[in-house]
Enzyme design. Structure first.
Site, PDB file in Angstrom:
ATOM      1  N   SER A 133       0.837  -1.193   0.000  1.00 32.51           N
ATOM      2  CA  SER A 133       0.000   0.000   0.000  1.00 32.51           C
ATOM      3  C   SER A 133       0.885   1.263   0.000  1.00 32.51           C
ATOM      4  CB  SER A 133      -0.966  -0.049   1.185  1.00 32.51           C
ATOM      5  OG  SER A 133      -1.978   0.912   1.056  1.00 32.51           O
ATOM      6  N   ASN A 176      -0.251  -4.267  -3.642  1.00 28.76           N
ATOM      7  CA  ASN A 176      -1.447  -3.427  -3.501  1.00 28.76           C
ATOM      8  C   ASN A 176      -1.103  -1.949  -3.666  1.00 28.76           C
ATOM      9  OD1 ASN A 176      -1.701  -5.950  -1.569  1.00 28.76           O
ATOM     10  ND2 ASN A 176      -3.766  -5.463  -2.274  1.00 28.76           N
ATOM     11  N   HIS A 233      -7.312  -6.182  -0.085  1.00 29.18           N
ATOM     12  CA  HIS A 233      -6.226  -5.238   0.198  1.00 29.18           C
ATOM     13  C   HIS A 233      -5.189  -5.776   1.176  1.00 29.18           C
ATOM     14  CE1 HIS A 233      -4.316  -1.347   0.114  1.00 29.18           C
ATOM     15  NE2 HIS A 233      -4.300  -1.307   1.440  1.00 29.18           N
TER      16      HIS A 233
END
Length: 259
Positions: free
Chosen positions: A92, A116, A236
């Site tokens: 992320s 991600n 996620h």
């Protein structure tokens, strides 16, 4: 899998969990999390590598950066762990930092894995993430429920419970500073990706609505030595929810980066 707190050491001003010996790997978590988000990877990877897992600045036990710090300032703080070359893995926002490091520290990054990672958000997604950042007051912990719903849907699990605990106990100023950077970024520049000199792996979940498979494929297509892997039934938080698939792919990739 256990998400209990791991011991840390101070490494050049960062709180870092370390394990294993061998070539170095650095694992960078996402906004609102902490080093324990990589617990599903640490044991498997440290059987072959020296694995360093920092708390991002303003997270866990790492000191915060000034509120106005941008992505490169976060990257420069993590770069303190690159006193010898390493494979850098990020999830992320950690993926944003990992790609930034690969572009700016090419001699120290032997390979980069972006899990991600966002790349060219849609106008609606861009507006939504910036609205969330603007609503953060930085004085009290935000209700983690909307975030957990985006990450896990309605499914209850130990992973969700661990993330609830980390988000609820996150320093509000540190969270706001990091999330503001996450919201303002739109992925690496095309030219940065075209110039990457190391192998690059882009992984995301087939059920990921924000860091979509199309984004990972687009980034991989721009990198000279780019590869994409989609974990079809993941969303996620796949490092936590799908550790076996993630570990197998990361070990194979990191081994190739040593050749």
């Amino acid at each position: 899998m256990t998400w209990t707190t791991r011991p840390r050491s101070d490494v050049n001003g960062l709180a870092v969990s370390s394990s294993g010996k061998g070539p170095r790997m650095v694992l960078i978590h996402g906004v609102g999390l902490r080093a324990e988000a990589w617990n599903g990877q640490s044991a498997a990877l440290s059987a072959r590598f020296e694995v360093l897992v920092p708390d991002l600045p303003g997270h866990g036990d790492s000191a915060a950066l000034p509120a106005s710090s941008g992505l490169q300032v976060f990257g420069d703080r993590i770069a303190r762990l690159l006193d010898r070359p390493a494979v850098v893995v990020g999830h992320s926002m950690g993926a944003m930092i990992a790609l930034d490091l690969a572009g700016r520290y090419p001699d120290q990054v032997k390979g980069v894995a972006a899990l991600n990672a966002i790349f060219r958000r849609s106008p609606a997604a861009r507006a939504a993430v910036r609205e969330r950042a603007a609503k953060m007051g930085g004085t009290s912990a935000a209700d983690p429920s909307p975030t957990l719903a985006r990450w896990f849907g309605e499914h209850l699990s130990p992973e969700r419970a661990a993330c609830h605990d980390w988000l609820s106990n996150m320093d509000p100023d540190g969270y706001k500073a990091a999330y503001s950077v996450f919201a303002s970024e739109d992925g690496p520049a095309d030219e940065t990706l075209r110039k990457l000199s190391c192998p690059a792996l882009f992984m995301t979940g087939g059920r990921e609505p924000n860091s979509t498979p199309a984004m990972s494929r687009a980034m991989a297509a721009l990198v000279p030595d780019g590869r994409v892997e989609i974990v079809e039934d993941a969303a996620h938080m796949m490092p936590m929810t799908h550790p076996e698939e993630i570990n197998r792919t990361l070990l194979e990739f990191a081994e190739r980066c040593q050749e």
